[in-house]
Design a protein around this motif. Structure first.
Motif, mmCIF file in Angstrom:
data_model
loop_
_atom_site.group_PDB
_atom_site.id
_atom_site.type_symbol
_atom_site.label_atom_id
_atom_site.label_comp_id
_atom_site.label_asym_id
_atom_site.label_seq_id
_atom_site.Cartn_x
_atom_site.Cartn_y
_atom_site.Cartn_z
ATOM 1 N N GLY A 95 0.602 -1.088 0.070
ATOM 2 C CA GLY A 95 -0.065 0.109 0.062
ATOM 3 C C GLY A 95 0.807 1.445 0.052
ATOM 4 N N VAL A 96 1.913 1.060 0.782
ATOM 5 C CA VAL A 96 2.961 2.449 0.854
ATOM 6 C C VAL A 96 3.500 2.626 -0.423
ATOM 7 C CG1 VAL A 96 4.896 3.611 1.833
ATOM 8 C CG2 VAL A 96 3.446 1.915 3.259
ATOM 9 N N VAL A 97 3.990 1.353 -1.209
ATOM 10 C CA VAL A 97 4.652 1.487 -2.380
ATOM 11 C C VAL A 97 3.487 2.163 -3.545
ATOM 12 C CG1 VAL A 97 5.570 0.171 -4.480
ATOM 13 C CG2 VAL A 97 6.188 -0.242 -1.963
ATOM 14 N N ALA A 98 2.136 1.562 -3.650
ATOM 15 C CA ALA A 98 1.271 1.887 -4.562
ATOM 16 C C ALA A 98 0.958 3.413 -4.086
ATOM 17 C CB ALA A 98 0.133 1.092 -4.368
ATOM 18 N N GLY A 99 0.862 4.001 -2.944
ATOM 19 C CA GLY A 99 0.470 5.217 -2.758
ATOM 20 C C GLY A 99 1.499 6.204 -3.027
ATOM 21 N N PHE A 100 2.759 5.835 -3.069
ATOM 22 C CA PHE A 100 3.874 6.687 -3.505
ATOM 23 C C PHE A 100 3.949 6.881 -5.020
ATOM 24 C CE2 PHE A 100 8.179 7.692 -4.685
ATOM 25 C CZ PHE A 100 8.754 8.762 -3.873
ATOM 26 N N ALA A 220 17.352 0.362 -14.272
ATOM 27 C CA ALA A 220 16.828 1.536 -13.712
ATOM 28 C C ALA A 220 17.961 2.507 -13.254
ATOM 29 C CB ALA A 220 15.789 1.040 -12.733
ATOM 30 N N SER A 221 17.524 3.838 -13.739
ATOM 31 C CA SER A 221 18.354 4.653 -13.055
ATOM 32 C C SER A 221 18.433 5.238 -11.730
ATOM 33 C CB SER A 221 18.242 5.900 -14.121
ATOM 34 O OG SER A 221 17.034 6.478 -13.889
ATOM 35 N N VAL A 222 17.194 4.966 -10.996
ATOM 36 C CA VAL A 222 16.878 5.372 -9.676
ATOM 37 C C VAL A 222 16.308 4.067 -9.135
ATOM 38 C CG1 VAL A 222 15.510 6.746 -8.173
ATOM 39 C CG2 VAL A 222 16.674 7.675 -10.215
ATOM 40 N N ARG A 223 16.460 3.976 -7.738
ATOM 41 C CA ARG A 223 16.030 2.742 -7.031
ATOM 42 C C ARG A 223 15.486 3.384 -5.668
ATOM 43 N NH1 ARG A 223 19.526 -1.091 -6.470
ATOM 44 N NH2 ARG A 223 18.798 -2.034 -8.353
ATOM 45 N N LEU A 224 14.114 3.406 -5.182
ATOM 46 C CA LEU A 224 13.738 4.035 -3.862
ATOM 47 C C LEU A 224 13.290 2.931 -3.251
ATOM 48 C CD1 LEU A 224 12.212 7.474 -5.331
ATOM 49 C CD2 LEU A 224 14.601 6.900 -4.496
ATOM 50 N N VAL A 225 13.626 2.888 -1.806
ATOM 51 C CA VAL A 225 12.821 1.920 -1.131
ATOM 52 C C VAL A 225 12.032 2.593 -0.114
ATOM 53 C CG1 VAL A 225 13.405 0.122 0.974
ATOM 54 C CG2 VAL A 225 15.102 0.553 -1.013
ATOM 55 N N LEU A 226 10.892 2.094 -0.104
ATOM 56 C CA LEU A 226 9.671 2.962 0.414
ATOM 57 C C LEU A 226 9.170 2.013 1.663
ATOM 58 C CD1 LEU A 226 8.027 5.409 -0.349
ATOM 59 C CD2 LEU A 226 9.472 4.368 -1.988
ATOM 60 N N SER A 227 8.754 2.579 2.960
ATOM 61 C CA SER A 227 8.207 2.148 4.240
ATOM 62 C C SER A 227 7.268 3.278 4.602
ATOM 63 C CB SER A 227 9.208 1.750 5.137
ATOM 64 O OG SER A 227 10.022 2.854 5.573
ATOM 65 N N ALA A 228 6.380 2.909 5.593
ATOM 66 C CA ALA A 228 5.249 3.782 6.032
ATOM 67 C C ALA A 228 6.132 4.491 7.334
ATOM 68 C CB ALA A 228 4.278 2.824 6.450
ATOM 69 N N ALA A 229 5.428 5.753 7.411
ATOM 70 C CA ALA A 229 5.921 6.579 8.333
ATOM 71 C C ALA A 229 4.609 7.029 8.954
ATOM 72 C CB ALA A 229 6.690 7.976 7.778
ATOM 73 N N PRO A 248 -0.798 11.575 4.531
ATOM 74 C CA PRO A 248 0.034 10.354 4.232
ATOM 75 C C PRO A 248 1.508 10.530 4.330
ATOM 76 C CG PRO A 248 -1.793 10.484 2.666
ATOM 77 C CD PRO A 248 -1.912 11.864 3.329
ATOM 78 N N ALA A 249 2.212 9.833 4.917
ATOM 79 C CA ALA A 249 3.726 10.046 5.174
ATOM 80 C C ALA A 249 4.496 8.814 4.669
ATOM 81 C CB ALA A 249 4.196 10.349 6.888
ATOM 82 N N PHE A 250 5.587 9.070 4.184
ATOM 83 C CA PHE A 250 6.412 7.934 3.572
ATOM 84 C C PHE A 250 7.892 8.131 4.079
ATOM 85 C CE2 PHE A 250 3.317 9.073 0.511
ATOM 86 C CZ PHE A 250 2.550 8.065 0.305
ATOM 87 N N THR A 251 8.558 7.071 4.374
ATOM 88 C CA THR A 251 10.035 7.009 4.505
ATOM 89 C C THR A 251 10.529 6.605 3.445
ATOM 90 O OG1 THR A 251 9.772 6.401 7.013
ATOM 91 C CG2 THR A 251 11.821 6.122 5.947
ATOM 92 N N VAL A 252 11.615 7.576 2.792
ATOM 93 C CA VAL A 252 12.088 7.084 1.572
ATOM 94 C C VAL A 252 13.704 6.957 1.416
ATOM 95 C CG1 VAL A 252 12.231 7.685 -1.025
ATOM 96 C CG2 VAL A 252 10.189 8.268 0.318
ATOM 97 N N SER A 253 14.125 6.136 1.129
ATOM 98 C CA SER A 253 15.450 5.708 1.206
ATOM 99 C C SER A 253 16.134 5.421 -0.536
ATOM 100 C CB SER A 253 15.899 4.441 2.054
ATOM 101 O OG SER A 253 15.404 4.613 3.072
ATOM 102 N N ILE A 254 17.141 6.184 -0.662
ATOM 103 C CA ILE A 254 17.629 5.802 -2.099
ATOM 104 C C ILE A 254 18.608 4.947 -2.043
ATOM 105 C CG2 ILE A 254 19.116 7.215 -3.549
ATOM 106 C CD1 ILE A 254 18.176 9.769 -2.593
ATOM 107 N N GLY A 255 18.606 3.785 -2.650
ATOM 108 C CA GLY A 255 18.909 2.697 -2.826
ATOM 109 C C GLY A 255 20.165 2.850 -4.215
#
Length: 339
Positions: A95-100, A220-229, A248-255
């Motif tokens: 759900g977090v990934v889809a929302g982002f 892919a040139s960009v990879r983002l790792v998502l989790s709920a905040a 809605p809040a997201f924790t975004v990490s740049i992979g």
């Protein structure tokens, strides 16, 4: 002289192809003074000049999220004409990934023609585990009309990849979303390179959503790792409304990114302005003063610390006193209830 000029143009063309394979936007190296560009049919909007190994792209080549920290770390934002990965560590993060992803689609639709549709591709397993987006929520949170979001449920991953490749070349779509569960073998460098090349040719983004997938080498040139905040309380004229749920809040990490700069950001989605706002360090704690788990009503500590662990010697056979009595043994021999 003519031979050396042809050789230089050949080298520039090969370097441009290598830059494409490495996952950057359509590029051409800066040719010598007075020399013609390698690709004369490329539009100026898609040009990216590489100097000293660093890609310098035009500002409109990136999708800015509105969060300055994330956009700066990504060297301007997410590339528009490229393949981008959005990961969720577990199935519960779908759900977090889809929302982002829908938030990014909302940002794209603000710039593209408003009636341009978006195609969401997934297998039956993906939609069975995560479900479909709620139509009324699409309009309320992201400004997306239900008829703008098209779904394609593929019976197999191979079929889903084929649909994604064919859709990625279409300029009649604002974006293409491909959702995959796990780490299948068919999702290799070859498959992602085809998706990335189609996205570059059409000038449209392709978002690869990963449910419970591991980070693997892709084009892919960009990879983002998502989790709920945790969401902050809803803001009112009188101040924060205690006990309420805000944006809605997201924790975004740049992979992975073109700049190779790591970073972790907490973003809030503003459904009214349809953009992201970065939450600074310390704001989350100030906005959520109530502990997650309430204190126990009886006593100060919920349980005492465990004592020492003892290892007992193994017993070869039970003691005579541990055997069941004749009366108890008869009870075990009674027939059990059928069914």
């Amino acid at each position: 002289m003519a031979t050396s000029a042809v050789a230089r143009e050949t080298v520039f063309a090969l370097r441009r192809q290598i830059a494409k394979i490495e996952g950057t936007l359509p590029e051409r190296l800066e040719a010598p003074a007075g020399a013609a560009p390698v690709d004369a049919d490329v539009t100026p909007r898609d040009l990216t000049i590489v100097r000293r190994g660093l890609a310098v792209a035009p500002p409109d080549a990136f999708l800015r999220t509105g969060a300055e920290g994330l956009d700066t770390a990504l060297s301007g934002g997410l590339p528009k004409a490229a393949l981008s990965e959005i990961h969720g560590a577990a199935t519960r993060d779908a759900g977090v990934v889809a929302g982002f992803a829908l938030s990014l689609v909302s940002l794209i639709l603000k710039q593209e023609p408003p009636r341009l549709p978006v195609l969401w591709i997934g297998t039956a397993e993906v939609f069975r585990e995560a479900g479909f987006p709620y139509a009324r929520g699409l309009h309320g949170l992201f400004g997306i009309e239900p008829e703008q979001l098209l779904f394609s449920e593929a019976p197999r991953l191979l079929d889903g990849l084929w649909v994604a490749e064919e859709a990625a070349r279409m300029t009649a779509l604002a974006a293409v979303i491909l959702e995959i569960r796990g780490s299948p073998q068919r999702l290799d460098l070859t498959a992602t390179r085809r998706l990335h090349a189609r996205a570059q040719s059409a000038g449209r983004p392709v978002f690869l959503l990963r449910q419970a997938g591991e980070a693997e080498p892709t084009a892919a040139s960009v990879r983002l790792v998502l989790s709920a905040a945790p969401s902050a309380p809803r803001q009112t004229l009188a101040g924060p409304l205690a006990g309420s749920i805000g944006r809605p809040a997201f924790t975004v990490s740049i992979g992975k990114s073109r700049t190779a700069l790591p970073g972790q950001f907490t973003l809030e989605w503003n459904p009214d302005e349809r953009n992201f706002e970065e939450r600074r360090a310390g704001e989350e704690r100030a906005a959520n003063p109530v502990p997650v788990v309430s204190a126990p009503r009886r006593g100060k500590d919920p349980a005492a610390a465990s004592g020492a662990v003892l290892a007992f010697a193994a017993v070869g056979s039970p003691a005579p006193g541990d055997q069941p009595s004749p009366s108890e043994r008869a009870a075990h021999r009674r027939p059990r209830r059928a069914g």
